[in-house]
Write an enzyme that holds these catalytic residues in place. Structure first.
Site, PDB file in Angstrom:
ATOM      1  CG  ASP A  22      -0.307  -0.461   2.507  1.00  0.00           C
ATOM      2  OD1 ASP A  22       0.934  -0.526   2.560  1.00  0.00           O
ATOM      3  OD2 ASP A  22      -1.028  -0.736   3.472  1.00  0.00           O
ATOM      4  CG  ASP A  34      -9.012  -0.228  11.709  1.00  0.00           C
ATOM      5  OD1 ASP A  34      -8.107  -1.014  11.325  1.00  0.00           O
ATOM      6  OD2 ASP A  34      -9.323   0.793  11.057  1.00  0.00           O
ATOM      7  CG  HIS A  74      -5.954  -1.509   8.756  1.00  0.00           C
ATOM      8  ND1 HIS A  74      -6.051  -0.305   9.412  1.00  0.00           N
ATOM      9  CD2 HIS A  74      -4.632  -1.802   8.732  1.00  0.00           C
ATOM     10  CE1 HIS A  74      -4.839   0.102   9.759  1.00  0.00           C
ATOM     11  NE2 HIS A  74      -3.963  -0.781   9.373  1.00  0.00           N
ATOM     12  CD  GLU A 108      -8.641   1.819   7.653  1.00  0.00           C
ATOM     13  OE1 GLU A 108      -8.726   0.895   8.471  1.00  0.00           O
ATOM     14  OE2 GLU A 108      -7.988   2.857   7.875  1.00  0.00           O
TER      15      GLU A 108
HETATM   16  C1  F6R Z   1       1.356  -1.260   6.081  1.00  0.00           C
HETATM   17  C2  F6R Z   1       0.125  -1.988   6.264  1.00  0.00           C
HETATM   18  C3  F6R Z   1      -0.717  -1.831   7.483  1.00  0.00           C
HETATM   19  C4  F6R Z   1       0.067  -2.085   8.766  1.00  0.00           C
HETATM   20  C5  F6R Z   1      -0.818  -1.921   9.985  1.00  0.00           C
HETATM   21  C6  F6R Z   1      -0.059  -2.164  11.271  1.00  0.00           C
HETATM   22  O1  F6R Z   1       1.933  -1.585   4.820  1.00  0.00           O
HETATM   23  O2  F6R Z   1      -0.206  -2.736   5.408  1.00  0.00           O
HETATM   24  O3  F6R Z   1      -1.789  -2.734   7.419  1.00  0.00           O
HETATM   25  O4  F6R Z   1       0.604  -3.374   8.718  1.00  0.00           O
HETATM   26  O5  F6R Z   1      -1.352  -0.629   9.999  1.00  0.00           O
HETATM   27  O6  F6R Z   1       0.924  -1.201  11.427  1.00  0.00           O
HETATM   28  P1  F6R Z   1       2.044  -1.352  12.536  1.00  0.00           P
HETATM   29  O7  F6R Z   1       2.870  -2.516  12.166  1.00  0.00           O
HETATM   30  O8  F6R Z   1       2.848  -0.071  12.445  1.00  0.00           O
HETATM   31  O9  F6R Z   1       1.339  -1.518  13.834  1.00  0.00           O
END
Ligand code: F6R
Length: 261
Positions: free
Chosen positions: A67, A136, A138, A143
């Site tokens: 992403d 949440d 995702h 989301e």
């Molecule tokens: C980032 C991504 C997001 C993160 C998620 C957790 O490429 O795909 O889904 O993996 O927001 O983020 P952290 O690891 O910073 O808690």
């Protein structure tokens, strides 16, 4: 779904790297799926150590990012492509030209997303996809409310995600972009092996839903229950709400080495 509960969170990086290495050993041209955020950083460090020690080479690999934020200028320190270059690409021997990310500045977003899907297909699909999980629920930036069959597209970020990620923008919520481009859940589900890492109590509710909740667009990561090969690596904090934690520990401990992931 293999659930690996670790007493030592630092081990998550080693296990994630073990799984990636397994794929690269089986196929030196393996296609790697890269996640950004804090969860995979230990994996990247462990892979970098192995490459530096000369025990592993990623020179034949290709990689795709999950992403990207929309609207951050190229080279912005928090643009996901910049983060992946800094935390992974520059530390290993993969050819930067073989690492593709989504263009958060594209004028024709649907065309860019379609070309990205095609590039993944042309590369033969992703062999092993690293994932984190949002508080949440995702995965990538899919989301709550995302279609479980979604493909690569643009999405609005939930406020919760922007608040969680403000820590990367000096705590300034207004600096966190409001939109992103992201692989869809259907895109992620096409990868052959998914490795999700979740650390800390803040992830406990999302991890409980991911592993033990009903499959629902309200918790997008629950789609992984329908994937044939998923490894979930969690520390005791992230595992703290799991009803069957003891069972997962016992069943993982009983597995022969070759079947661990
Ligand atoms: C980032 C991504 C997001 C993160 C998620 C957790 O490429 O795909 O889904 O993996 O927001 O983020 P952290 O690891 O910073 O808690």
């Amino acid at each position: 779904m293999e659930v690996v509960i670790l007493d030592d969170a630092a081990q998550a990086g080693v296990i994630g790297a073990d799984v990636m290495e397994q794929h690269v050993r089986a196929n030196p041209q393996a296609v790697l799926g890269l996640a950004t955020g804090s969860s995979p950083l230990g994996v990247y460090r462990s892979l970098a150590d192995r490459v530096e020690a000369g025990t592993l080479s990623l020179a034949g690999c290709k990689a795709f990012l999950l992403d990207e934020y929309v609207g951050l200028p190229a080279g912005h320190p928090e643009a996901y492509r910049t983060v992946i270059d800094r935390e992974f690409v520059e530390l290993v021997d993969i050819d930067p030209a073989n690492v593709q990310g989504l263009d958060g500045l594209a004028e024709d977003v649907p065309a860019m997303c379609a070309a990205y899907e095609q590039a993944i297909k042309d590369a033969g699909g992703v062999d092993v996809q690293l994932l984190g999980i949002g508080t949440d629920g995702h995965i990538a930036f899919n989301e709550p409310g995302s279609s479980l069959a979604s493909r690569t597209r643009s999405k609005a970020l939930h406020r919760q995600t922007r608040e969680d990620n403000a820590r990367f923008f000096d705590g300034d919520l207004d600096a966190v972009p409001t939109r992103c481009v992201t692989q869809g859940i259907g895109t992620i589900m096409d990868a052959r092996h998914l490795v999700l890492i979740a650390l800390g109590e803040g992830k406990a509710e999302a991890v409980r839903e991911l592993i033990e909740g009903p499959v629902s667009a309200l918790w997008p990561a629950t789609a992984l229950q329908l994937h044939p090969h998923v490894t979930v690596v969690v520390d005791t904090g992230a595992a703290s709400l799991l009803r069957f934690a003891d069972y997962y520990r016992e069943s993982y401990a009983a597995k022969p080495e070759w079947q661990k992931y």
